[in-house]
Design a protein around this motif. Structure first.
Motif, PDB file in Angstrom:
ATOM      1  N   ALA A  24       7.336  -3.288  -8.854  1.00 23.84           N
ATOM      2  CA  ALA A  24       6.236  -4.254  -8.823  1.00 23.84           C
ATOM      3  C   ALA A  24       4.963  -3.631  -9.384  1.00 23.84           C
ATOM      4  CB  ALA A  24       5.995  -4.719  -7.401  1.00 23.84           C
ATOM      5  N   TYR A  29       0.762  -4.397  -3.661  1.00 18.63           N
ATOM      6  CA  TYR A  29       2.153  -4.551  -3.244  1.00 18.63           C
ATOM      7  C   TYR A  29       2.322  -4.467  -1.731  1.00 18.63           C
ATOM      8  CZ  TYR A  29       7.044  -3.137  -2.672  1.00 18.63           C
ATOM      9  OH  TYR A  29       8.338  -3.035  -2.260  1.00 18.63           O
ATOM     10  N   ASN A  76       5.705   1.241  -4.996  1.00 17.92           N
ATOM     11  CA  ASN A  76       5.652  -0.202  -5.280  1.00 17.92           C
ATOM     12  C   ASN A  76       7.026  -0.734  -5.663  1.00 17.92           C
ATOM     13  OD1 ASN A  76       2.946  -0.013  -4.809  1.00 17.92           O
ATOM     14  ND2 ASN A  76       2.290  -0.647  -6.843  1.00 17.92           N
ATOM     15  N   ALA A  97       7.891 -12.351  -4.720  1.00 18.92           N
ATOM     16  CA  ALA A  97       6.733 -11.878  -3.971  1.00 18.92           C
ATOM     17  C   ALA A  97       5.884 -13.043  -3.498  1.00 18.92           C
ATOM     18  CB  ALA A  97       5.896 -10.937  -4.830  1.00 18.92           C
TER      19      ALA A  97
END
Length: 126
Positions: A24, A29, A76, A97
């Motif tokens: 990510a 994050y 992340n 997400a």
């Protein structure tokens, strides 16, 4: 710019294992609900597992303990360890997400996740 990049998919035989990763970037994050969803040909997208920013985890009932979700906030990265794979696990697996708490009944609410990766294919043969 939020970016999610999955990797680790492949072809395995029944009973095998795979580890998926989701890298990510572009957002904080550690504060997001992160999840794994999957979609088999001709079927809708279904929830697999989520990992709350607070550390809580939740899994779809059908997994029967075969998969484990984890996250490394220093890298992340979200992971999905998949063991004892079955042919029914064949699908495109997506990382998602949500910039807030994981929604209740998250496994039914892929639309509550605004950010998605491109997916990684998992194929399990008998």
């Amino acid at each position: 710019q939020v970016q999610l990049v999955e990797s680790g998919g492949g072809s395995v035989q029944s009973g095998g294992s795979l580890r998926l990763s989701c890298a990510a970037s572009g957002f904080t994050y550690s504060r997001y609900c992160m999840g794994w969803f999957r979609q088999a040909p001709g079927k809708g997208r279904e929830g697999v597992a989520v990992f709350e920013s607070t550390g809580g985890k939740s899994y779809a009932d059908f997994l029967k303990g075969r998969f484990t979700v984890s996250r490394d906030n220093t890298k992340n990265t979200l992971y999905l360890q998949m063991n004892n794979l079955e042919t029914g696990d064949t699908a495109m697996y997506y990382c998602a997400a949500n910039p807030s708490w994981c929604p209740s009944k998250w496994y039914l609410k892929p639309d509550d996740f605004p950010y998605w990766g491109q997916g990684t294919q998992v194929t399990v043969s008998s």
